[in-house]
Each structure stands twice: as C-alpha cells, then as structure tokens.
Write a protein that holds these residues in place. Sequence first.
Motif, PDB file in Angstrom:
ATOM      1  N   PRO A  10      60.499   3.654  73.813  1.00  0.00           N
ATOM      2  CA  PRO A  10      59.261   4.205  73.240  1.00  0.00           C
ATOM      3  C   PRO A  10      58.471   5.008  74.265  1.00  0.00           C
ATOM      4  CG  PRO A  10      59.009   1.866  73.688  1.00  0.00           C
ATOM      5  CD  PRO A  10      60.462   2.177  73.902  1.00  0.00           C
ATOM      6  N   PRO A  11      57.719   6.005  73.824  1.00  0.00           N
ATOM      7  CA  PRO A  11      56.904   6.810  74.751  1.00  0.00           C
ATOM      8  C   PRO A  11      55.897   5.974  75.532  1.00  0.00           C
ATOM      9  CG  PRO A  11      57.030   7.852  72.585  1.00  0.00           C
ATOM     10  CD  PRO A  11      57.625   6.479  72.427  1.00  0.00           C
ATOM     11  N   SER A  12      55.490   4.841  74.974  1.00  0.00           N
ATOM     12  CA  SER A  12      54.494   3.982  75.621  1.00  0.00           C
ATOM     13  C   SER A  12      55.110   2.984  76.586  1.00  0.00           C
ATOM     14  CB  SER A  12      53.708   3.220  74.550  1.00  0.00           C
ATOM     15  OG  SER A  12      54.587   2.445  73.740  1.00  0.00           O
ATOM     16  N   HIS A  13      56.399   3.127  76.876  1.00  0.00           N
ATOM     17  CA  HIS A  13      57.096   2.160  77.735  1.00  0.00           C
ATOM     18  C   HIS A  13      56.409   1.997  79.086  1.00  0.00           C
ATOM     19  CE1 HIS A  13      60.195   0.060  79.941  1.00  0.00           C
ATOM     20  NE2 HIS A  13      60.294   1.074  80.794  1.00  0.00           N
ATOM     21  N   GLU A  14      56.244   0.729  79.504  1.00  0.00           N
ATOM     22  CA  GLU A  14      55.694   0.407  80.810  1.00  0.00           C
ATOM     23  C   GLU A  14      56.822  -0.052  81.725  1.00  0.00           C
ATOM     24  OE1 GLU A  14      52.634   0.749  81.886  1.00  0.00           O
ATOM     25  OE2 GLU A  14      51.802   1.428  79.980  1.00  0.00           O
ATOM     26  N   PHE A  69      61.677 -10.053  98.104  1.00  0.00           N
ATOM     27  CA  PHE A  69      60.579  -9.760  97.198  1.00  0.00           C
ATOM     28  C   PHE A  69      59.710 -11.002  96.943  1.00  0.00           C
ATOM     29  CE2 PHE A  69      63.281  -6.130  96.230  1.00  0.00           C
ATOM     30  CZ  PHE A  69      62.342  -5.109  96.137  1.00  0.00           C
ATOM     31  N   THR A  70      59.657 -11.902  97.924  1.00  0.00           N
ATOM     32  CA  THR A  70      58.884 -13.128  97.748  1.00  0.00           C
ATOM     33  C   THR A  70      57.429 -12.847  97.427  1.00  0.00           C
ATOM     34  OG1 THR A  70      60.341 -14.382  99.217  1.00  0.00           O
ATOM     35  CG2 THR A  70      58.121 -15.248  98.885  1.00  0.00           C
ATOM     36  N   ASN A  71      56.866 -11.827  98.027  1.00  0.00           N
ATOM     37  CA  ASN A  71      55.440 -11.539  97.843  1.00  0.00           C
ATOM     38  C   ASN A  71      55.142 -10.730  96.594  1.00  0.00           C
ATOM     39  OD1 ASN A  71      54.751 -12.886 100.236  1.00  0.00           O
ATOM     40  ND2 ASN A  71      55.230 -11.069 101.460  1.00  0.00           N
ATOM     41  N   VAL A  72      56.150 -10.518  95.758  1.00  0.00           N
ATOM     42  CA  VAL A  72      55.964  -9.771  94.519  1.00  0.00           C
ATOM     43  C   VAL A  72      56.274 -10.694  93.353  1.00  0.00           C
ATOM     44  CG1 VAL A  72      56.699  -7.773  93.163  1.00  0.00           C
ATOM     45  CG2 VAL A  72      56.625  -7.626  95.660  1.00  0.00           C
ATOM     46  N   GLY A  80      55.098 -12.522  86.951  1.00  0.00           N
ATOM     47  CA  GLY A  80      54.415 -13.463  86.075  1.00  0.00           C
ATOM     48  C   GLY A  80      55.245 -13.932  84.903  1.00  0.00           C
ATOM     49  N   GLN A  81      56.533 -13.620  84.907  1.00  0.00           N
ATOM     50  CA  GLN A  81      57.400 -14.022  83.803  1.00  0.00           C
ATOM     51  C   GLN A  81      58.823 -14.178  84.321  1.00  0.00           C
ATOM     52  OE1 GLN A  81      57.678 -10.877  80.833  1.00  0.00           O
ATOM     53  NE2 GLN A  81      57.225  -9.314  82.362  1.00  0.00           N
ATOM     54  N   HIS A  82      59.718 -14.642  83.461  1.00  0.00           N
ATOM     55  CA  HIS A  82      61.137 -14.797  83.799  1.00  0.00           C
ATOM     56  C   HIS A  82      61.348 -15.702  85.012  1.00  0.00           C
ATOM     57  CE1 HIS A  82      61.664 -11.530  80.991  1.00  0.00           C
ATOM     58  NE2 HIS A  82      60.972 -10.706  81.760  1.00  0.00           N
ATOM     59  N   MET A  83      60.368 -16.565  85.316  1.00  0.00           N
ATOM     60  CA  MET A  83      60.468 -17.489  86.453  1.00  0.00           C
ATOM     61  C   MET A  83      60.697 -16.746  87.770  1.00  0.00           C
ATOM     62  SD  MET A  83      62.747 -20.493  84.647  1.00  0.00           S
ATOM     63  CE  MET A  83      62.383 -21.755  85.885  1.00  0.00           C
ATOM     64  N   ASP A  84      60.258 -15.488  87.826  1.00  0.00           N
ATOM     65  CA  ASP A  84      60.448 -14.628  88.993  1.00  0.00           C
ATOM     66  C   ASP A  84      61.921 -14.529  89.385  1.00  0.00           C
ATOM     67  OD1 ASP A  84      57.807 -13.869  89.300  1.00  0.00           O
ATOM     68  OD2 ASP A  84      57.316 -15.593  90.560  1.00  0.00           O
ATOM     69  N   HIS A  85      62.806 -14.579  88.386  1.00  0.00           N
ATOM     70  CA  HIS A  85      64.248 -14.563  88.634  1.00  0.00           C
ATOM     71  C   HIS A  85      64.819 -13.150  88.576  1.00  0.00           C
ATOM     72  CE1 HIS A  85      68.187 -16.202  89.074  1.00  0.00           C
ATOM     73  NE2 HIS A  85      68.579 -16.021  87.825  1.00  0.00           N
ATOM     74  N   MET A  86      64.051 -12.182  88.102  1.00  0.00           N
ATOM     75  CA  MET A  86      64.509 -10.790  88.103  1.00  0.00           C
ATOM     76  C   MET A  86      63.358  -9.867  88.478  1.00  0.00           C
ATOM     77  SD  MET A  86      64.987  -9.946  84.028  1.00  0.00           S
ATOM     78  CE  MET A  86      66.379 -11.065  83.860  1.00  0.00           C
ATOM     79  N   VAL A  87      62.527 -10.350  89.414  1.00  0.00           N
ATOM     80  CA  VAL A  87      61.280  -9.663  89.724  1.00  0.00           C
ATOM     81  C   VAL A  87      61.509  -8.248  90.240  1.00  0.00           C
ATOM     82  CG1 VAL A  87      61.154 -10.585  92.071  1.00  0.00           C
ATOM     83  CG2 VAL A  87      59.052  -9.947  90.882  1.00  0.00           C
ATOM     84  N   ALA A  88      62.621  -8.012  90.943  1.00  0.00           N
ATOM     85  CA  ALA A  88      62.873  -6.677  91.495  1.00  0.00           C
ATOM     86  C   ALA A  88      63.075  -5.626  90.415  1.00  0.00           C
ATOM     87  CB  ALA A  88      64.088  -6.716  92.415  1.00  0.00           C
ATOM     88  N   LEU A  89      63.393  -6.069  89.205  1.00  0.00           N
ATOM     89  CA  LEU A  89      63.631  -5.130  88.111  1.00  0.00           C
ATOM     90  C   LEU A  89      62.538  -5.152  87.058  1.00  0.00           C
ATOM     91  CD1 LEU A  89      67.445  -5.711  87.507  1.00  0.00           C
ATOM     92  CD2 LEU A  89      66.340  -4.045  89.011  1.00  0.00           C
ATOM     93  N   SER A  98      58.981  -6.163  87.941  1.00  0.00           N
ATOM     94  CA  SER A  98      57.653  -5.948  88.515  1.00  0.00           C
ATOM     95  C   SER A  98      57.441  -4.464  88.786  1.00  0.00           C
ATOM     96  CB  SER A  98      57.501  -6.727  89.827  1.00  0.00           C
ATOM     97  OG  SER A  98      56.427  -6.221  90.591  1.00  0.00           O
ATOM     98  N   PRO A  99      56.395  -3.847  88.230  1.00  0.00           N
ATOM     99  CA  PRO A  99      56.137  -2.430  88.521  1.00  0.00           C
ATOM    100  C   PRO A  99      56.019  -2.160  90.019  1.00  0.00           C
ATOM    101  CG  PRO A  99      54.809  -3.148  86.666  1.00  0.00           C
ATOM    102  CD  PRO A  99      55.448  -4.390  87.229  1.00  0.00           C
ATOM    103  N   GLU A 100      55.425  -3.096  90.759  1.00  0.00           N
ATOM    104  CA  GLU A 100      55.298  -2.908  92.210  1.00  0.00           C
ATOM    105  C   GLU A 100      56.677  -2.877  92.869  1.00  0.00           C
ATOM    106  OE1 GLU A 100      53.295  -5.049  96.143  1.00  0.00           O
ATOM    107  OE2 GLU A 100      52.939  -5.875  94.135  1.00  0.00           O
TER     108      GLU A 100
END
Length: 294
Positions: free
Chosen positions: A31-35, A255-258, A261-270, A272-274
Amino acid sequence: MTQQLPDSEFRFADGNRSFDAHYAEVAVSIPPSHEPGQIEWPTNRPDPLDDFAVVKFDPSDSAAQFYQAIAEAPGDTVYLFIHGYNNTTSEALYRYAQIATDFDLPQARAMFSWPSAGTGGAYIYDRDSVLFARDGLAAMLTQIARRTGKDINLLAHSMGAMLSMEAMRQLAIAGDQDVLQRIDVVTFLSPDIDPDVFRMQANAIGTLPQPFVILTSRSDKALRISSLLAGGRAKVGSIESAEDVADLGVTFIDFTNVSDGQHMDHMVALTSPEAIRILRGMVAVGLTTSLGDS
C-alpha cells in the motif's frame, strides 16, 4: 508472532510435511501508506490502498517453469529468503514482500518455504521439519546454480539459518562445490543454532561464503527461550556467542540497543525503522550484505 491471512485471501498449504516440491509465482502489492518494518495486515477483504494484498497467485508443479522464470528475471543474482520458526508460508511471503520493499531488493527473488507448524508450541516439530527440509533446500540451491547461472544472496531468519547451514553442509559433503561457489553472500538474522553445531557445519562446508553476516541482539527474547529449551546453551544469534565462532570469517552486527516493540525482538533488524535505516546506510557506503543495493 504468527498471523494468518483472512479467508478472503489465498492460502498456501499448512505445516504438514510433503515429499513433493510445489511451486508458485506470487505478486504482492504494497500500500502507498506502507511504513518501513511493518506489514499492513488486512483485517477483512484486502484493500490494496491500505493493506498488503496478493494480486497474483500462479501455482505450478513444474520445476522447469519455476527455474526458467528465475533465469529470465533481470540481473545476475537471486535473492533467496528462508523463513524461521513459527511461520506460516503466507506470513513468510508477506514478510519477504516487506523486506524486498524496505531494502529495494531487485529481481530475481525467490523464497523457500519449509513446513513450520506455524504455532509457538511446536518448537520440536519445527526443528524436525528443518531436518526434513534440508534435502529440498539443497536441491533448490543446486537447481538455481545450474539452471539459471545466477549467483545467490541468501537471507535466513532464526531456524531458517539452521536449515541453510544444513543444506550447505550437504552440498559440501556431496562435493557440489560448483553450487556452493554460487552462494555469493549470506545474511543470518537471529540464527537459532548452537555455536558448537555451527562450527561443525562450517568445518564441513569449508570456507564460508563472503561476506557472511550475522545480525544479533541480546534483547532477543525468542532466542532466550530457545536457549532455555536447550539447557541454557546460548545461540549464535546471541552476541555472547560471537567469540565462539569469530575465527570462521563471520561478521557480527549487534542490534541490542534497537527494539521494534514486537515479535519478541526476534527480527528487529528487519522490522525496526531505525535498524532498517542503519542497514541501508551501511549498504550505501559499501558494507554489502545480502539485503541488496541501496
């Protein structure tokens, strides 16, 4: 972690194991509104203006047709995604569409879906499914290398990393060095692998593809649970294990410091916008991973 597509959407087969490979060409609209980092899941009938939506689903049992499509796709590289534990095929497909969009992955793209039960309580079933599926992944890598002539950039998450190492190990034992040499880049996200097992796999493979990147986080709660199930043994996806395998030519990115807030931080590198901004910036200055060119 697992979400299902609504009844109005197509469905792949569930986590039941099959001895036959099945193929499909799928197009997912974003979607155009994709984040960045998000999957805009449909709640009812998908609306392409607001939701991820499958706009093409062309199933086939023809391996020749599947690999011919990859061969005819633009570029000299195949970006191959292997999902992790507790993932349905449908969820893995949408996750890969999100990754491809957020990291501007070029064609050709392919995904190998192995029979995860898609439920958090089936950890042992999924580990057995990894062993069940390793022949299939080794066969797919072989077919891509020999039928398409393209290099392979491999991105695997969680238990999918274990599956990838097992497949590469089998190729090495079989003497299929021509296939292994086509694996150009490997990126593992939170790999759920015991460090000793990883070392034995790497020794069997020989020289690992380079670059070989492992994205880790001490905040990964899913790997923490996996470690508890394994008697307290840390996993390669935990940065504490870096020293155990550092001599194997592996690059760790922490990526410990990133957090997302979801997925138990198990795929945070993909997700997290940061983290996505960080990785895209690294690629832009030449620190290449299998996440494509920016």
